[in-house]
Enzyme design. Sequence first.
Site, PDB file in Angstrom:
ATOM      1  N   CYS A   1       0.817  -1.211   0.000  1.00  0.00           N
ATOM      2  CA  CYS A   1       0.000   0.000   0.000  1.00  0.00           C
ATOM      3  C   CYS A   1       0.854   1.265   0.000  1.00  0.00           C
ATOM      4  O   CYS A   1       0.318   2.360  -0.139  1.00  0.00           O
ATOM      5  CB  CYS A   1      -0.888   0.009   1.239  1.00  0.00           C
ATOM      6  SG  CYS A   1       0.077  -0.074   2.747  1.00  0.00           S
TER       7      CYS A   1
ATOM      8  N   ASP B   1       2.460   2.437   2.542  1.00  0.00           N
ATOM      9  CA  ASP B   1       2.435   3.099   3.849  1.00  0.00           C
ATOM     10  C   ASP B   1       3.750   2.904   4.605  1.00  0.00           C
ATOM     11  O   ASP B   1       4.476   1.950   4.377  1.00  0.00           O
ATOM     12  CB  ASP B   1       1.263   2.579   4.685  1.00  0.00           C
ATOM     13  CG  ASP B   1      -0.057   3.061   4.127  1.00  0.00           C
ATOM     14  OD1 ASP B   1      -0.041   4.038   3.359  1.00  0.00           O
ATOM     15  OD2 ASP B   1      -1.098   2.475   4.446  1.00  0.00           O
TER      16      ASP B   1
ATOM     17  N   CYS C   1      -2.851   3.352   7.276  1.00  0.00           N
ATOM     18  CA  CYS C   1      -4.308   3.325   7.357  1.00  0.00           C
ATOM     19  C   CYS C   1      -4.754   3.160   8.817  1.00  0.00           C
ATOM     20  O   CYS C   1      -3.926   3.017   9.714  1.00  0.00           O
ATOM     21  CB  CYS C   1      -4.826   2.165   6.523  1.00  0.00           C
ATOM     22  SG  CYS C   1      -4.376   0.598   7.260  1.00  0.00           S
TER      23      CYS C   1
ATOM     24  N   CYS D   1      -1.323  -4.887   7.214  1.00  0.00           N
ATOM     25  CA  CYS D   1      -1.092  -3.609   7.904  1.00  0.00           C
ATOM     26  C   CYS D   1      -0.449  -3.848   9.275  1.00  0.00           C
ATOM     27  O   CYS D   1       0.356  -3.036   9.737  1.00  0.00           O
ATOM     28  CB  CYS D   1      -2.396  -2.863   8.098  1.00  0.00           C
ATOM     29  SG  CYS D   1      -3.442  -2.832   6.638  1.00  0.00           S
TER      30      CYS D   1
HETATM   31 FE1  FES Z   1      -1.352   0.401   4.277  1.00  0.00          FE
HETATM   32 FE2  FES Z   1      -2.978  -0.593   6.001  1.00  0.00          FE
HETATM   33  S1  FES Z   1      -3.393  -0.160   3.946  1.00  0.00           S
HETATM   34  S2  FES Z   1      -0.933  -0.077   6.288  1.00  0.00           S
END
Ligand code: FES
Length: 147
Positions: free
Chosen positions: A33, A35, A59, A103
């Site tokens: 993602c 992140d 997220c 995540c």
């Molecule tokens: Fe990226 Fe949850 S969608 S950490």
Amino acid sequence: MYSEKVMDHFQNPRNVGEIENASGVGTVGNAKCGDIMRIYLDIDDAGVIRDVKFKTFGCGAAVATSSMATELVKGKTVQEALQVTNKAVMEALDGLPPVKVHCSLLAEEAIHAALWDYAEKNGITIEGLEKPKSDIHEGEEEEEEVY
Ligand code: FES
């Protein structure tokens, strides 16, 4: 779809912030993602984690799992902190939807990266701790179809 505990830790995350002159800092990214998570550890001479803070571009599930993970490692020894897996964190949160399991890896990997940084700074080896990957999905790319 989210448990009450997940919602609580998402809405009132514990241990957000940073620690100046931290004993160890770990930053990891999630290729799935994009992140990012950073963990700061304050570890005393006895190897006990006195304080821990996190910052994330992640997220809601990443925020909740990091909040819970920091609560679980605080006050623990370095060795005990290694046992705080993403599975343990998810259990403590009464579960996560399957699509959000990745995540929860951010917190675990960032804690490991911070412990690795601490060990390197102090010239010690932490038994059972592996060198952190720069990306938590490193080596899994071929299994992934979409990013
Ligand atoms: Fe990226 Fe949850 S969608 S950490």
